[in-house]
Write an enzyme that holds these catalytic residues in place. Structure first.
Site, PDB file in Angstrom:
ATOM      1  N   GLY A 175       0.838  -1.193   0.000  1.00  0.00           N
ATOM      2  CA  GLY A 175       0.000   0.000   0.000  1.00  0.00           C
ATOM      3  C   GLY A 175       0.871   1.241   0.000  1.00  0.00           C
TER       4      GLY A 175
ATOM      5  N   GLY B 113      -0.536   4.538   0.227  1.00  0.00           N
ATOM      6  CA  GLY B 113      -1.274   5.729   0.642  1.00  0.00           C
ATOM      7  C   GLY B 113      -0.461   6.494   1.660  1.00  0.00           C
ATOM      8  N   LEU B 114      -1.112   7.357   2.417  1.00  0.00           N
ATOM      9  CA  LEU B 114      -0.373   8.164   3.382  1.00  0.00           C
ATOM     10  C   LEU B 114       0.447   7.292   4.321  1.00  0.00           C
ATOM     11  CD1 LEU B 114      -2.856  10.969   4.396  1.00  0.00           C
ATOM     12  CD2 LEU B 114      -0.870  11.101   2.921  1.00  0.00           C
ATOM     13  N   ALA B 115      -0.181   6.254   4.874  1.00  0.00           N
ATOM     14  CA  ALA B 115       0.529   5.432   5.849  1.00  0.00           C
ATOM     15  C   ALA B 115       1.643   4.621   5.183  1.00  0.00           C
ATOM     16  CB  ALA B 115      -0.458   4.506   6.553  1.00  0.00           C
TER      17      ALA B 115
ATOM     18  N   SER C 228     -18.393  18.444   0.544  1.00  0.00           N
ATOM     19  CA  SER C 228     -17.991  18.880   1.881  1.00  0.00           C
ATOM     20  C   SER C 228     -19.208  19.147   2.758  1.00  0.00           C
ATOM     21  CB  SER C 228     -17.147  20.146   1.776  1.00  0.00           C
ATOM     22  OG  SER C 228     -17.017  20.689   3.050  1.00  0.00           O
TER      23      SER C 228
ATOM     24  N   ARG D 171     -22.581  13.839  11.903  1.00  0.00           N
ATOM     25  CA  ARG D 171     -22.693  12.994  10.729  1.00  0.00           C
ATOM     26  C   ARG D 171     -23.651  11.823  10.907  1.00  0.00           C
ATOM     27  NH1 ARG D 171     -16.452  12.337   8.469  1.00  0.00           N
ATOM     28  NH2 ARG D 171     -16.286  14.473   7.733  1.00  0.00           N
TER      29      ARG D 171
ATOM     30  N   HIS E 180     -18.295   5.969   3.954  1.00  0.00           N
ATOM     31  CA  HIS E 180     -17.176   6.864   3.699  1.00  0.00           C
ATOM     32  C   HIS E 180     -15.866   6.334   4.260  1.00  0.00           C
ATOM     33  CE1 HIS E 180     -14.954  10.438   3.083  1.00  0.00           C
ATOM     34  NE2 HIS E 180     -14.903  10.803   4.339  1.00  0.00           N
TER      35      HIS E 180
ATOM     36  N   ARG F 122     -15.047   8.294  13.423  1.00  0.00           N
ATOM     37  CA  ARG F 122     -13.868   9.129  13.206  1.00  0.00           C
ATOM     38  C   ARG F 122     -14.283  10.578  13.016  1.00  0.00           C
ATOM     39  NH1 ARG F 122     -11.641  11.348   8.946  1.00  0.00           N
ATOM     40  NH2 ARG F 122     -12.906  10.244   7.417  1.00  0.00           N
TER      41      ARG F 122
END
Lengths: 247, 230, 637
Positions: free
Chosen positions: C40, C42-44, C284, C330, C401, C435
């Site tokens: 992976g 992605g960011l991590a 958003s 949310r 999401h 989250r």
């Protein structure tokens, strides 16, 4: 609506491809172009034929994976949008649509509409970064960055690396892509120490990867889904000149 | 890398060469037009100007050699870059729609090549004055004015009375200006000067200069054809 | 089995420091002898790979996309939180910690979350140094915006493309190490299995998505940073390629899957327009600042929005939550919209949508002001729906999401399998049951830049299971299993496409394990999903061959895993007999319809252990101990 598609079929990197004609039936105006291809592929699969391979991922216009030349225009010609954000309401019932992959020596076709864009990664690896290791960074506010510079850097950094600029350029030049990165980092104080080495390395890698040169026609800017400006290419030209002449 | 070698080796280096030589040639085209426009000041003025240009051969040949080198480099880089550009897309598109690019920008090589042919003809016609190419049956070398200088004025009038020659001239100059309409602003782009607020300025400079040039150059043969200058 | 999270003792704010101090280090000269696999980008994943390579370890990085830059972190719009207190509004590490724990409905580990808040500060510094073009004030300092679930301005952003810019920062760091020869990159390569040798994770088996070649890679440790599993619902805001395969295969090799039922539903997405829909697009949440949410009062009202007079409209959020109104959190807003639609009062195609109406705001502030605030969102809405939201109200509907659950990890981000580390959305650790906005980017980068590089090193220094050769029998055995599975998929030659199965599974998940779950609905899933899975292996059709680029085959493999994973998710949701955060069980709600937690019986992490094909997985519980904070009921009335 019903459409006729002329789509590029190619088995793999080493075989030559050809256009095949197929029908897209019962297409709804609310579908995106890629969803229309999904429908075509589902029909093909159900009838035991292989679907067309095409790249896509986020389908919201930001990942830069989709890479279709639609009726002669990369991403289909909707201003500031990728193919995944192009909807079928922009087409007419009964229309014939030509779908081709990006065409460039540096972007070999892997299958059907899927191309290999790793040349872009190689260009970034050659110098498209700021050489800072993790840890030891000064406080984020230690170096102020004027809003104008920050905004301009962001304009350049918005590049999604899709390659539409190369696909649209009559010379298959990657200058807009390279310029966006050079400008993004060159406009920020953090990017200054490597500014000139960076541009020289990246341009040399761009040449090595076999991209063409820039004729400043502006077609890259016109198809860019992030509307990156041709101005950045001029900035690159200037930085490269300085980089080559600097003692 | 040797700081000059990059000019000849990298794609961007070649673009700089293209831009620098292009600028030189553009400057020449402007000066040449200003010189030519003395045609409208009458026979005496332009003949004297021509005589003046030929009076110092060192300068004349210096300029000529300089121009030749610039043309040579301009053509060489054009050929090199075009070959590289062509190689960058071995398989073309079945359907291609040009978006955002001007006709001039897409046809630089073609317009350049035709201009090259035109320039060769133009040199044979008015500079070397090969009698066989002026289609008047006359030798321009024989034209002299009252002061026994070469009668450039008469040469222009006589030359442009030939319709095919004039047509070629009109087309050649037209293409030159088409070439420059993209080339001039583009050379600033290549040299990295066309950024920010200078962009619109330099773009309109290129656009208007090409119109000025085309009108300036066309005015001479047109006035001859219309019989305004005899 | 006792799940030991290995949380250091001592005061909360000193735990990470203590942990770092107690870690064993690898001698710089020895670092190059260790190899780590990172799956992976992605960011991590990208940040971990780059940082490990900078430290001197050998790194192999894998992604299924054509370039590491395309991982789905790129789509995050809003921003990244950090307790910098640059705005002088009283923010602190403790406050970020508190907001995150509370936002997660007290189902996250205190120690992990505190470390996350501590690390957040360094992330911003690191990203700025890399050249991430964060928004700035005129004076040149970093700008902040506020975000849901917090009363301070601590969100850093780069226009609406924060995820993209942070990812590109990490990607550039990754490419730099590739250029230096410290990382070997394998794009268009999908991990298909995890290989354990002597109980330690020592490699993976992958498929080259271009040639179809199955190959093995061995290493001293394996890091999975493969993102979330939102696509088990078929329609979600995730990229179409996002999948559960990597963590699911790890689960089947013995890693525990924790809290899979925690899924976050985002209230302001563009509604589904038909069965063809391949993904949902998020807008958003800031739109709710000026838009009013409503549906017709009467069921099945087919009139257009303009024709419905004011007194026949139900502004249900304003009615139900008078003090928060359209800005209710949310999960609450999402559920209220679903209830209205279930009641037959939904609008738009299929009745799955509610209006988000800007007419009042336009009247009050003028169209120009609204355009200035939301222009890009209105343009995006029009691009997708073809409707101009200045003229007709927007239609919105909730969509899946983010997934808070994932593989179980300890404080070191190591799973119960030694040598298997799990980072970012793929693990379960920091967000509890819900989250907060702008926290996903923070967690991904904290894990990758500032946690895993140390803890993986500690694993190297304290374990001496040598790196096996890929000729090891275990690799060969798993390669053969994968070949067999692939051949199986290609030879079924049934009648249904993988997409049709995926879509059907998604429907089951959305209906029965979506925004509101009941004992009954979840039992339906436990019955129907195995049936669907059985039908899949009997009737799926996968065209093409193995030895070439075959997207149908890729998809079929991922759908097959979702078909197993969906069952586990439903089982976890059934087992958790309480409502908390993103997990809402209709049976467990307060009189006002709020989530009703059961802290006495469910203040634990539910970690599932695979017991073999066809067997019910075993549930392990890791109790959540709150030393610093007191558990309390969330209220947004």
């Amino acid at each position: 609506m019903n459409l006729t598609l002329k789509i590029w079929r190619q088995k793999d990197r080493n075989t030559t491809g050809e256009f095949v004609t197929c029908q897209a039936r019962n297409i709804l105006p609310d579908m995106s172009f890629l969803e229309m291809l999904d429908v075509v592929n589902e029909d093909l699969t159900r009838s035991g034929h292989e679907p067309f391979a095409f790249d896509s991922d986020c389908r919201e216009g930001i990942c830069g994976t989709c890479s279709l030349v639609i009726n002669g225009i990369p991403h289909g010609g909707q201003k500031g949008a990728t193919a995944c954000q192009l909807h079928m309401r922009h087409f007419r019932d009964g229309q014939t649509i030509t779908v081709e992959p990006w065409r460039a020596k540096s972007f070999p076709v892997l299958r059907d509409l899927v191309v290999d864009r790793s040349a872009f990664d190689h260009i970034i690896a050659s110098g498209g970064f700021v050489s800072v290791n993790t840890g030891g960074a000064p406080d984020g506010n230690a170096l102020p960055v004027g809003k104008v510079d920050a905004d301009q850097a962001m304009d350049a950094a918005a590049c999604i690396g899709c390659g539409a600029c190369v696909a649209a350029c009559k010379n298959a030049s990657a200058m807009l892509f390279v310029a966006a990165k050079v400008a993004h980092l060159g406009l920020l104080p953090q990017g200054q120490s490597e500014r000139y080495q960076r541009v020289v390395k990246m341009v040399n890698m761009m040449d090595q990867e076999g991209f063409g040169a820039c004729t400043a026609t502006g077609s890259c800017e016109a198809v860019c889904p992030k509307e990156i400006s041709l101005d950045f290419i001029a900035q690159l030209n200037r930085d490269y000149l300085v980089g080559c002449l600097k003692p | 890398m040797n700081p000059l070698a990059f000019l000849f080796r990298t794609s961007l280096g070649k673009k700089y060469l293209m831009a620098l030589t292009g600028f030189g040639l553009f400057a020449f085209v402007v000066v040449h037009m200003v010189g030519n426009l003395q045609f409208f000041l009458g026979r005496e003025a332009i003949n004297r100007y021509a005589y003046f240009l030929h009076s110092v051969p060192e300068l004349l040949w210096g300029a000529r050699i300089g121009l030749l080198v610039m043309v040579g480099l301009h053509v060489w880089t054009a050929i090199q870059l075009s070959a590289e550009n062509r190689a960058a897309r071995p398989i073309g598109y079945k359907r291609k729609k040009a978006l955002g690019s001007s006709y001039a920008s897409r046809t630089m090589l073609m317009s350049g090549l035709i201009i090259g042919c035109f320039v060769i003809y133009h040199l044979l016609h008015f500079t070397v004055q090969v009698p066989e190419v002026n289609f008047t049956g006359k030798d321009f070398h024989d034209l002299v004015d009252a002061e026994k200088h070469h009668d450039v004025y008469q040469m222009m009038v006589t030359g442009f009375l030939q319709p095919w020659v004039t047509l070629f001239y009109i087309v050649g100059v037209g293409l030159l200006c088409l070439h420059l309409s993209h080339g001039v602003s583009s050379l600033f782009q290549s040299l990295g000067l066309r950024t920010g607020k200078y962009t619109p300025l330099l773009k309109s400079f290129g656009f208007w200069m090409s119109w000025v040039l085309v009108i300036g150059y066309w005015s001479i043969p047109i006035s001859v054809v219309l019989g305004l200058k005899k | 089995m006792n799940l030991d999270a290995k949380i250091p003792s001592g005061p909360l704010d000193k735990k990470w420091e203590k942990c770092l101090l107690e870690m064993k280090l690898v001698n710089p000269a020895n670092k190059r002898k260790f190899e780590v696999i990172v799956v992976g980008t992605g960011l991590a994943g990208a940040s971990a790979a780059a940082t490990m390579a900078e430290l001197g370890y050998g790194v192999k990085s894998f992604c299924f996309q054509d370039s590491p830059r395309r991982a789905h972190s790129i789509a995050a719009q809003g921003g990244i939180n950090a307790a910098k207190n640059y705005q002088n509004d009283g923010d602190s590490i403790h406050r970020l910690f508190y907001d995150t724990i509370k936002g997660g409905d007290y189902r996250a580990r205190e120690a992990n979350v505190y470390r996350l808040a501590q690390t957040s500060v360094k992330i911003i510094d690191q990203c700025v140094a890399q050249g991430v073009p964060f928004a700035r004030e005129y004076g040149g300092l970093l700008a902040n915006r506020s975000f849901g679930g917090a009363q301070v301005s601590r969100t850093f952003y780069a226009r609406g493309q924060t995820g993209q810019q942070l990812l590109i920062g990490a990607y550039q760091a990754l490419e730099r190490q590739i250029g230096l020869g410290n990382i070997r990159m394998f794009p268009r390569t999908e991990m298909l299995d995890l290989v354990l040798v002597n109980g330690h994770a020592k490699g993976i088996v992958v498929r080259d998505l271009v040639t179809g070649e199955i190959s093995s890679h061995s290493a001293d440790a394996v890091i999975l940073a493969t993102g979330g599993y939102g696509n088990v619902f078929y329609l979600s805001t995730n990229a179409v390629g996002c999948n559960v395969t990597a963590i699911w295969r790890a689960y089947k090799r013995g890693a525990f899957m924790a809290n899979p039922c925690y899924t976050q539903i985002h209230p302001t997405c563009i509604p589904v327009s038909g069965d063809h829909q391949s993904k949902l697009t998020l807008m958003s949440e800031s739109l709710r600042n000026d838009g009013r949410v409503w549906v017709p009062k009467v069921k099945g009202d087919k009139r257009s929005a303009h024709q419905i007079p004011e007194n026949e409209r139900d502004y249900f959020l304003e009615r139900k939550y008078p003090s928060y109104g359209n800005l209710a959190p949310r999960d609450i807003s999402s559920r209220a919209a679903k209830e209205a639609c279930d009641d037959g009062r939904g609008v738009g195609p299929g009745g799955l949508g509610v209006y988000l109406d800007f007419a009042d705001a336009i009247k009050r502030l003028g169209a120009d002001k609204i355009r200035e605030r939301y222009d890009n969102l209105f343009v995006m809405y029009e691009t997708i729906t073809g409707e101009n939201a200045f003229e007709v109200p927007m239609r919105i509907y909730p969509a899946v999401h983010y997934t808070m659950g994932g593989l179980w990890v300890d404080y070191h981000l190591m799973s119960n399998i030694p040598g298997l580390f799990v980072l970012g959305e793929a693990n379960f650790s920091d967000h509890g049951a819900n989250r907060l906005g702008a926290s996903a980017l923070m967690q991904g980068l904290a894990d990758g830049y500032f946690v895993a590089p140390y803890t993986v090193g500690n694993y190297f220094a304290t374990n001496s299971v040598p790196r096996p050769s890929t000729n090891h029998a275990e690799f060969k055995k798993i390669e053969a299993e994968i070949h067999h599975r692939t051949q199986n998929l290609l030879s079924i030659n049934g009648k249904r496409t993988p997409t049709s199965f995926h879509r059907e599974l998604g429907k089951l998940m959305w209906e029965n394990c979506g925004m509101a779950r009941t004992d009954e609905s979840l039992r339906i899933n436990l019955k129907k999903i195995p049936e669907l899975r059985e039908e899949f292996w009997r009737d799926v059709t996968v065209t093409g061959a193995n030895n070439s680029l075959n997207q149908a085959l890729e998809q079929a493999g991922r759908v097959a895993d979702f078909l197993e994973f969906g069952e586990l998710t439903s089982r976890d949701a059934l087992e958790r007999k309480e409502s908390c955060g993103g997990h809402f069980r209709t049976e467990f709600q307060t009189a006002e319809g709020e989530a009703l937690r059961d802290d006495e019986n469910f203040a634990h992490v539910a970690a599932w252990e695979f017991q073999g094909e066809g067997k019910t997985p075993l549930l392990h519980k890791e109790p959540l101990v709150f030393e610093e904070l007191k558990m309390s009921q969330r209220s947004y009335k």
